[in-house]
Write an enzyme that holds these catalytic residues in place. Structure first.
Site, PDB file in Angstrom:
ATOM      1  N   ARG A 120       0.828  -1.213   0.000  1.00 40.11           N
ATOM      2  CA  ARG A 120       0.000   0.000   0.000  1.00 40.11           C
ATOM      3  C   ARG A 120       0.859   1.259   0.000  1.00 40.11           C
ATOM      4  NH1 ARG A 120      -5.221  -1.746   3.849  1.00 40.11           N
ATOM      5  NH2 ARG A 120      -6.147  -2.997   2.184  1.00 40.11           N
TER       6      ARG A 120
ATOM      7  N   TYR B 113      -6.187  -0.945  -6.907  1.00 37.71           N
ATOM      8  CA  TYR B 113      -5.525  -2.168  -6.414  1.00 37.71           C
ATOM      9  C   TYR B 113      -4.822  -1.965  -5.061  1.00 37.71           C
ATOM     10  CZ  TYR B 113      -1.119  -1.056  -9.142  1.00 37.71           C
ATOM     11  OH  TYR B 113       0.005  -0.523  -9.686  1.00 37.71           O
ATOM     12  N   GLU B 114      -4.537  -3.061  -4.424  1.00 35.55           N
ATOM     13  CA  GLU B 114      -4.038  -3.061  -3.029  1.00 35.55           C
ATOM     14  C   GLU B 114      -5.009  -2.344  -2.093  1.00 35.55           C
ATOM     15  OE1 GLU B 114      -1.755  -5.041  -2.466  1.00 35.55           O
ATOM     16  OE2 GLU B 114      -0.864  -5.253  -4.439  1.00 35.55           O
ATOM     17  N   GLY B 115      -6.284  -2.476  -2.385  1.00 35.73           N
ATOM     18  CA  GLY B 115      -7.304  -1.826  -1.565  1.00 35.73           C
ATOM     19  C   GLY B 115      -7.729  -0.513  -2.169  1.00 35.73           C
TER      20      GLY B 115
END
Lengths: 596, 596
Positions: free
Chosen positions: B297, B438-440
């Site tokens: 992140r 992406y990645e949350g």
């Protein structure tokens, strides 16, 4: 169905905000009351939902292509265009004298929205034809009108706008295309034009290029530009397309979006000179071009609303379908459709509020256009013209800028799937990006807003509009609903912020042009924000009244919530914009060029 | 040169904001002072400018392709990756025990920015490998560490994160991939994973998949998820890749951007079961995955900064080159490079201020990470850990959201040329859109910010940071410069807005979760805005001091202008955001689902 036209919302605006019944009292619009509007919109919805919308994805995957000077459009486009022309859609707003239906812009503009929601790329062809028609109607000789107008109005032929050259984009003073007068009164045109939308295609029998060029010996700069009609095929005595003119498409662009719409490089005169016919008088080309441009600018604003609507509909469908995670309030103990999650609702409401706000703003502007052209009273015409002129850069600039945010949110609602091209959400994001650029970038709209629409009359028009907004605030204050009070509070703060900025712009443009133009786009965003918010506030007043009467309660309550959302989350930006504009100019221009 | 690493700005942050000399006093970082930073950054710049950046456009035009299970990356990628590995860049921040260089994140993170500016698609491969290394370092058995770590740290092998399944995106509780325990202590893995970045490629000898799966009989939901190592090729006794494991790439996605980066659908176990090795303990997979996720992140936040920087550089170059229209202040009587126009400056300054603000924020967060892991004093470690944890969703969420605005402005500065793919500005716009997903997604980051980073400790960490901001305000108030006063005014208003929101979030999350989560993303945007603005305010203080001493005056003055621009135009949004969050929740959630 990939697109369902928001006919109900459009009719609400047409009836309650734009006042179609008043428009139907204007000479020439006697037939154009609410019932006509309803009938036209329903027919239009059917055509666009059924015929045009299904071609949108196909156009992205199988764009127009070029080979040896010939452009082949996306499979299906030619046939859909034929149906469009045969349905009489091109002539909707154009005069009956040339085969049109003479409907008000108040009706025509929302039909334009539907066409653009259905297919932005497809809709560009009629959009450009409209501009060509406007220019010929205003400035064309009787001969030109007789030769071209009926064919354009019927959609048999299409039109283009040829302004841009490699060195002349926003700056038309740099146009170099040359026009050489011939003994027979025609001109020979030589030069290269780029970014010509539908400059070449296979959907119509002929293409009528409207071309800016410089007559040999004309003054430098914008004062030496003339406007010419240059048909793709010469028109014979029989009115039919004959010999090929010397105007050729040498390539089309590979673009981020609106891929089905061919963006042509046109070469005029490589084989002896393209035959051109002067429109109006020499050296007044820019003035005529602005007629086209103004129509096109409003229409591009509508494109912003249209693509936002389509992105919203797609996002809503996905959010109702995609199941992921439990609601944060513990209301369900299994994973829920993501529309249950507050942030997904926030994104959808943002998309919805922007779209409805801009639609309402555009609808009211269209009504002013109609009154400006058809009202019996010259003062009323003048007043409406001033209002419409003020609104054009806002409809164009604000509606297209918001469409970038809305289409981006549209992808975001889809999560990872949004980034995969097959899903289709990304197409809107790519398509929308041109809207803040063509027909004058947002900065060009903002220059217009600052210079001709605000500073020139000392801010009078702008302040008169703010005075009207105050009346809406007064109405809101009389209501005892929580929503009306919330909206009233934000509208007052936003209007006050706008008044401060209008005074700053009106007062400082001459003395401190850099300071004012440093805030020109933020001013446009502020003014657009307030105008759209104002119309939603008016919607709330109407919707409260109708809901109280029990008329279509669910719709009216949604209208109220949307107005309040807009006020709380979008109008709330206004004071911050004011501060940036009025107090923030210095830091915009302070950095020396070499420090960038 | 298509990219020039902003080494000077990076070193300014590392030295004056992140305090590299303090970091160099921490055990293990004795060699990592300013001079090391400078040497590493200069070398890194050379590599990325010369080797990686030139492949960026090629990757977009000639993406990775799939055929019969094999992925071929863009021509040039394989060789560039070989140079990357041989240069030791993969091991920069990883422990010397496994062949790394053990440098602090404060230095490593800016090297990551350079790699990502040079080529977002290329950089994703090392980014994912870093995550795999982190997970194995933290939770891997000695055997797993011995088998995999050196090869990953050297870049000979690469790593992936396998979380997502068609029905399980943000919601990992829905993971269905199955792990069957085998008598030899290994597991057989069966299932489908999607969106696996560099899940298959030809740049390295082996690929080490880290896979979330559910051991047969495990509890439902996230408490029954375990983490496995599943190598593409089984590793023999000799430590070399041997037989093919049953993990196969069945397709790659056709995406909006980052096209050179293969996004794989991986099929595990279609031919009897893929061999997997448990990482740590069963059912603790989510916990370990968060180790990877947290590293990733932060790194994705840096990607936002990186693509913004590249877009800024391209826009500046175009704005200095493109000649169009006279300046509004009459300072030139010919058409000028468009950088002379105030609105172009406004766009470039917006791009610059966002980028520098987020870079400064990320740099300070990296320093906290280093102190949290290396400081001798447990209290100091704890305090830094809390600060870093609070910053991760902001670095990820805010830096990526701003990158959407910055890359959009990058296209806008180019006008019509920006919409033509050959120009290259549109690639950044397309590439950046994945970063908020992406990645949350941003909403997932905001959930983290609200729940674990704010509500859980009653807002203590957040308020402690605000107290630090107040100290900067006090310092600004002591200065007599116009810039310091202007920045101080905006910073105070913004910090007060943030404090209000923190109190709202800390106080209401339990009682009114819908109201708080309706404003979670706006809260993230507000907090990120203030943190970046705060670091630029600190930069201004340093820059004023150094400029007074005559040190690199032009750079310092640009730093001051940029800080002021950020305050006047970006921090100025803070009070409006406060109002929307604290007073605007009701309209977010009021609309019933059927009304959408």
């Amino acid at each position: 169905m990939s697109y369902t036209a928001p006919v109900k919302d459009m009719l609400f605006n047409i009836r309650h905000l734009a006042g179609i019944e008043q428009i139907a009292q204007l000479p020439g619009f006697e037939e154009a009351g609410f019932e006509t509007a309803q009938a036209v919109l329903e027919e239009c919805a059917k055509f666009n939902e059924g015929v045009v919308a299904p071609l949108n994805v196909e156009g992205d995957r199988n764009p127009s292509s070029w080979k040896d000077g010939v452009v082949t459009t996306t499979p299906g486009f030619k046939d859909a265009y034929k149906q469009y022309a045969e349905g009489g859609w091109q002539g909707l707003q154009h005069p009956g004298d040339f085969g049109g239906q003479g409907l008000p812009k108040t009706i025509g503009a929302v039909c334009g929205e539907m066409l653009n929601s259905a297919n932005l790329s497809f809709a560009l062809c009629p959009l450009l034809t409209d501009g060509a028609i406007e220019a010929l109607l205003t400035a064309g000789s009787d001969d030109l009108k007789a030769t071209y107008l009926e064919k354009l109005v019927s959609g048999q032929w299409t039109g283009t706008m040829n302004l841009t050259e490699p060195q002349a984009g926003s700056d038309l003073a740099l146009v170099r295309t040359r026009a050489e007068p011939q003994p027979d009164g025609t001109y020979k045109i030589f030069g290269t034009k780029i970014f010509i939308t539908y400059g070449e295609h296979d959907m119509a029998e002929n293409i009528v290029h409207l071309v800016l060029a410089r007559v040999v010996g004309a003054p430098e700069g914008v004062k030496g530009i003339s406007l010419f009609v240059v048909p793709k095929f010469m028109v014979g005595q029989d009115g039919k397309p004959g010999a090929r003119n010397d105007a050729h498409c040498v390539s089309i662009e590979h673009k981020l979006g609106i891929k089905a719409s061919p963006t042509a490089v046109l070469q005029f005169g490589d084989h002896g000179g393209a035959v051109g016919y002067l429109v109006g008088q020499e050296n007044r080309g820019l003035e005529y071009m602005f007629i086209m441009m103004n129509a096109a600018r409003y229409a591009v604003g509508v494109q912003g609303i249209a693509v936002a609507e389509r992105a919203y509909q797609k996002a809503v469908a996905y959010a109702k379908d995609r199941v992921q995670s439990r609601p944060v309030d513990g209301s369900m103990n299994t994973s829920a459709p993501i529309i249950h999650h507050p942030d997904v609702k926030r994104m959808l409401m943002t998309m919805r509020a922007y779209t409805e706000g801009c639609r309402a703003m555009a609808s009211v502007a269209a009504a002013a256009y109609d009154a400006a052209h058809h009202h019996q009273d010259a003062d009323v015409r003048k007043q409406n013209a001033a209002f419409y002129e003020f609104m054009v850069p806002l409809v164009k600039g604000y509606s297209t800028e918001m469409s970038l945010e809305v289409t981006s949110l549209g992808v975001q609602v889809h999560g990872g799937m949004g980034f995969i091209e097959e899903t289709g959400a990304a197409q809107y994001y790519r398509d929308a990006k041109i809207l803040t650029i063509y027909e004058g970038t947002t900065a060009i709209q903002a220059n217009d807003l600052v210079g001709r629409k605000t500073a020139r009359d000392g801010g009078q028009t702008a302040k008169a509009i703010c005075a009207q907004i105050e009346k809406t605030e007064t109405e809101l204050a009389k209501r005892d609903s929580v929503a009306a009070r919330a909206v009233g509070k934000r509208l007052t703060a936003a209007r006050q912020a706008l008044v401060d900025v209008i005074e700053f712009v009106a007062g400082q443009t001459k003395a401190s042009p850099n300071a004012v133009f440093a805030g020109s786009v933020p001013y446009l965003m502020l003014a657009g924000n307030v105008m759209a918010g104002w119309q939603l506030a008016r919607s709330l007043l109407v919707a409260e009244d109708l809901a109280a009467k029990g008329e279509d309660k669910a719709f009216m309550e949604a209208k109220i919530v949307t107005a309040r959302f807009y006020a709380d989350h979008i109008l709330a930006k206004a004071p911050g914009l004011r501060d940036s504009i009025v107090e923030g100019a210095e830091s915009v221009t302070a950095l020396p060029l070499e420090a960038f």
